[in-house]
Design an enzyme around this catalytic site. Structure first.
Site, PDB file in Angstrom:
ATOM      1  N   SER A 156      59.943  61.814  54.997  1.00 29.63           N
ATOM      2  CA  SER A 156      60.869  61.150  55.922  1.00 29.63           C
ATOM      3  C   SER A 156      60.469  59.697  56.055  1.00 29.63           C
ATOM      4  CB  SER A 156      60.820  61.819  57.300  1.00 29.63           C
ATOM      5  OG  SER A 156      61.550  61.073  58.253  1.00 29.63           O
ATOM      6  N   TYR A 167      56.531  64.823  64.700  1.00 23.57           N
ATOM      7  CA  TYR A 167      57.309  64.793  63.451  1.00 23.57           C
ATOM      8  C   TYR A 167      56.809  63.672  62.547  1.00 23.57           C
ATOM      9  CZ  TYR A 167      61.458  64.848  60.426  1.00 23.57           C
ATOM     10  OH  TYR A 167      62.301  64.932  59.351  1.00 23.57           O
TER      11      TYR A 167
END
Length: 282
Positions: free
Chosen positions: A148, A161
Site C-alpha cells: 500500500s 495498517y
C-alpha cells in the site's frame, strides 16, 4: 510479452481472492488459461467468486475456492499441499488478503493484532508455505505481495495498517533479493503491488457509488499485468486522481524527512505545509 509464468496450464493461488483486487486478478489469470485457487473466508463469498472466475476462464481451465485463514501457517501449508496434489505445484502466488478495521496508537490492541495477523503475517506465511516448493520446481514463477502507498508515505490516521504494509514492503524487497541470489531460482521473481485508490469492499465504507477518483479492481489487475511484462518490482498504480508523477513526489518527500532532518510526517506538519506545496509545484 506475457510473463513466462502466466501461460495456459500454469497454476496460481490468490489469497483474498473472493472480492476486490484479488478477485479481479483471479479472473484475469483464469482468462489467460491458468488454473486458479482462490483462498478467502466466507463460503458464500467464495462460491460467488468461484462462479465469477469460472465465467471468465478459458476452456479447460480449472478453478477451486477454499476457506483459508492466512494468519494460520498450517492452513496455508494445507492449501499448498492441496494444490500440489491436484495440479502438481504452484507457479504464481498472490499474497493479497487484507483487512482495515481502523486503528489508533493507543486504541484497542486487538485491532493491531488482527491487522498484523492478516496483512503482514499472512504475506509471510503465504510466502513461506509456497516459495520453497516453487524453487524446487525450477519453473518460471511469480510472487506478488499486495502492499500500500500507506506503507510507504505512512500518512497519519491508521498506524496499524501503515506499519503492517510497511512491513510487507520491506519483506518483499528482502524476498526479491533472496531469490536473485538463490541457486535454481533464477526464473522466480517477487513483486510489490502498490494499489492506488481502488473501489473495493475494503475502501468503500458507507458509500454506494464509486467516487470519480477511484480505479476499479479490474483496472488495477490490468495495470499489474502490464507492469509484470516490463519486469517492474514496484508496481506503483495511479488512479483517476493521483498520477505517477504526484506519487513519486510524495514518496520522495517522505524519504526527504530523513535526509533533510525534518520532523516525521512533515507533509502534514503545519510548519512544513507551505514548503511541501511549493515542492509539488516545482
Amino acid at each position: 510479452m506475457t510473463h513466462p509464468a502466466l501461460q495456459p496450464g500454469s497454476v496460481a493461488v490468490v489469497t483474498g481472492g473472493a472480492s476486490g483486487i484479488g478477485l479481479a486478478i483471479a479472473k484475469r489469470f483464469a482468462g489467460l488459461g491458468l488454473h486458479v485457487a482462490i483462498a478467502d473466508l466466507g463460503r458464500e463469498r467464495l462460491d460467488a467468486a468461484l462462479k465469477a472466475v469460472r465465467a471468465d476462464a478459458k476452456d479447460g481451465t480449472q478453478v477451486l475456492a477454499d476457506e483459508v485463514d492466512v494468519s494460520s501457517p498450517e492452513a496455508l501449508a494445507t492449501l499448498e499441499r492441496t494444490i500440489a496434489d491436484r495440479w502438481g505445484g504452484t507457479d504464481v502466488v498472490v499474497n493479497n488478503a487484507g483487512i482495515q478495521p481502523g486503528s489508533a496508537l493507543f486504541g484497542p490492541l486487538s485491532n493491531w493484532e488482527k491487522v498484523f495477523a492478516v496483512n503482514l503475517w499472512g504475506v509471510i506465511h503465504g510466502t513461506r508455505a509456497f516459495v520453497p516448493n516453487m524453487i524446487r520446481r525450477g519453473r518460471p514463477g511469480l510472487v506478488i505481495n499486495t502492499g500500500s502507498k500507506q506503507g510507504i508515505t505512512t500518512p497519519p490516521g491508521d498506524p496499524a495498517y501503515n506499519t503492517a504494509k510497511a512491513g510487507v514492503k520491506v519483506f518483499t524487497e528482502a524476498l526479491a533479493h533472496e531469490l536473485r541470489n538463490t541457486e535454481g531460482a533464477s526464473g522466480l521473481s517477487a513483486h510489490l503491488l502498490v494499489p492506488g485508490f481502488v473501489w473495493t469492499e475494503l475502501t468503500k465504507g458507507e458509500r454506494t457509488e464509486k467516487p470519480a477518483g477511484a480505479w476499479t479492481a479490474e483496472q488495477t489487475a490490468d495495470f499489474m499485468l502490464k507492469s509484470l511484462e516490463r519486469g517492474d518490482f514496484y508496481i506503483l498504480c495511479p488512479d483517476n486522481d493521483v498520477s505517477r508523477a504526484l506519487d513519486e513526489k510524495r514518496i520522495a518527500w517522505a524519504a526527504g524527512d530523513i535526509v533533510e532532518n525534518r520532523p516525521p510526517l512533515s507533509r502534514w506538519h503545519p510548519d512544513w505545509k507551505d514548503a511541501f506545496e511549493a515542492y509539488l509545484k516545482q
